[in-house]
Design a protein around this motif. Sequence first.
Motif, PDB file in Angstrom:
ATOM      1  N   THR A  89      47.930  42.493  36.955  1.00 23.04           N
ATOM      2  CA  THR A  89      47.635  41.158  37.285  1.00 23.04           C
ATOM      3  C   THR A  89      48.900  40.131  36.768  1.00 23.04           C
ATOM      4  O   THR A  89      49.556  40.685  36.267  1.00 23.04           O
ATOM      5  CB  THR A  89      46.248  40.460  36.543  1.00 23.04           C
ATOM      6  OG1 THR A  89      45.761  39.332  36.843  1.00 23.04           O
ATOM      7  CG2 THR A  89      46.446  40.741  34.944  1.00 23.04           C
ATOM      8  N   LEU A 131      44.156  43.208  40.443  1.00 21.61           N
ATOM      9  CA  LEU A 131      43.309  42.330  40.209  1.00 21.61           C
ATOM     10  C   LEU A 131      43.640  41.137  40.760  1.00 21.61           C
ATOM     11  O   LEU A 131      43.049  39.864  40.693  1.00 21.61           O
ATOM     12  CB  LEU A 131      43.012  42.175  38.763  1.00 21.61           C
ATOM     13  CG  LEU A 131      42.502  43.188  37.927  1.00 21.61           C
ATOM     14  CD1 LEU A 131      42.393  43.123  36.551  1.00 21.61           C
ATOM     15  CD2 LEU A 131      41.079  43.578  38.519  1.00 21.61           C
ATOM     16  N   LEU A 138      45.052  35.542  36.489  1.00 23.94           N
ATOM     17  CA  LEU A 138      43.843  35.878  35.787  1.00 23.94           C
ATOM     18  C   LEU A 138      43.633  35.700  34.438  1.00 23.94           C
ATOM     19  O   LEU A 138      44.581  35.887  33.715  1.00 23.94           O
ATOM     20  CB  LEU A 138      43.579  37.400  36.108  1.00 23.94           C
ATOM     21  CG  LEU A 138      42.065  38.081  35.663  1.00 23.94           C
ATOM     22  CD1 LEU A 138      41.219  37.830  36.677  1.00 23.94           C
ATOM     23  CD2 LEU A 138      42.104  39.492  35.514  1.00 23.94           C
ATOM     24  N   ASN A 193      38.895  36.943  31.293  1.00 24.75           N
ATOM     25  CA  ASN A 193      38.346  38.082  32.549  1.00 24.75           C
ATOM     26  C   ASN A 193      39.444  39.112  32.615  1.00 24.75           C
ATOM     27  O   ASN A 193      38.745  40.218  32.982  1.00 24.75           O
ATOM     28  CB  ASN A 193      38.840  37.075  33.937  1.00 24.75           C
ATOM     29  CG  ASN A 193      38.110  35.839  33.930  1.00 24.75           C
ATOM     30  OD1 ASN A 193      38.571  34.680  33.759  1.00 24.75           O
ATOM     31  ND2 ASN A 193      36.601  35.758  34.434  1.00 24.75           N
ATOM     32  N   LEU A 194      40.451  39.082  32.080  1.00 24.05           N
ATOM     33  CA  LEU A 194      41.408  40.532  32.054  1.00 24.05           C
ATOM     34  C   LEU A 194      40.757  41.315  30.975  1.00 24.05           C
ATOM     35  O   LEU A 194      40.637  42.540  31.262  1.00 24.05           O
ATOM     36  CB  LEU A 194      42.874  40.001  31.598  1.00 24.05           C
ATOM     37  CG  LEU A 194      43.576  41.079  31.576  1.00 24.05           C
ATOM     38  CD1 LEU A 194      43.683  41.855  32.688  1.00 24.05           C
ATOM     39  CD2 LEU A 194      45.250  40.750  31.123  1.00 24.05           C
TER      40      LEU A 194
END
Length: 249
Positions: free
Chosen positions: A142, A170, A174, A178-179
């Motif tokens: 990401t 992803l 991000l 959320n990661l």
Amino acid sequence: RWYRDIDLEALRLAKRRLDGGERAGLVFGDYEGLIQAAQQHPLTGPDGCSSDDRFVQELLDLIHRNQIPRLKDLLQDRLDTAGPQAFIEHTAVPLMQGVGEGWARGQIDVFQEHAAASAMIGLLNGSASSETSPSAPTLLLTTPAGERHDIALNMVCASLTQAGARCVNLGASLPLPNLLAAARAFRADIVGVSISSAGMPTDVEVWVGGSGAAMLPTLPNDVRAFRDTIEPGELIRARLGKHDSTGAG
């Protein structure tokens, strides 16, 4: 040491073969054969430019002329011939660097940059095989929140999938919470974060902190990690002291 031009050409050819997945013992096992191959099919022309440089310039010319279908055809041919790893290093990376530089100089329009990036992403996504070993490490890819340059994610995903990783792309931008959730959900072994250099002055230092950052085994050049606030505070005081000693107000 001094090397003959043909030795340098042979090393360029050897690197190309290594990038294509051949073993070093096989590539260098017959050095005279490598020399002969370099003589017959040199990668560098009389103008001093490599065949890769000339090919990338041809692709840039197509982008300038909005010949995107032809661009896709040439990229696909090169990918099929060279394989993902060599394609990424010798074609994808220099091409997108050239596109970025052309955009910065006002020579390439935003729509041309987007068209080239879209063509490259589609090609890379198609080259990433979904077949992996049960023991393959899971790698999440990401960019940080606000970082929307995501083409590097596709390059890394294609390259490391070929190397045997199970990659989960992803996408860009991000947020950290959320990661962290994704790392737990996918039971990730590795988290890869891509950060572009766009807009970052070369004289700006990058500092990262926290217990996790301070325990990272490796860091990029000019990136410093701190476990607490003591050391960065000392650095600030030292910088102020150096500044004051110059007589500046």
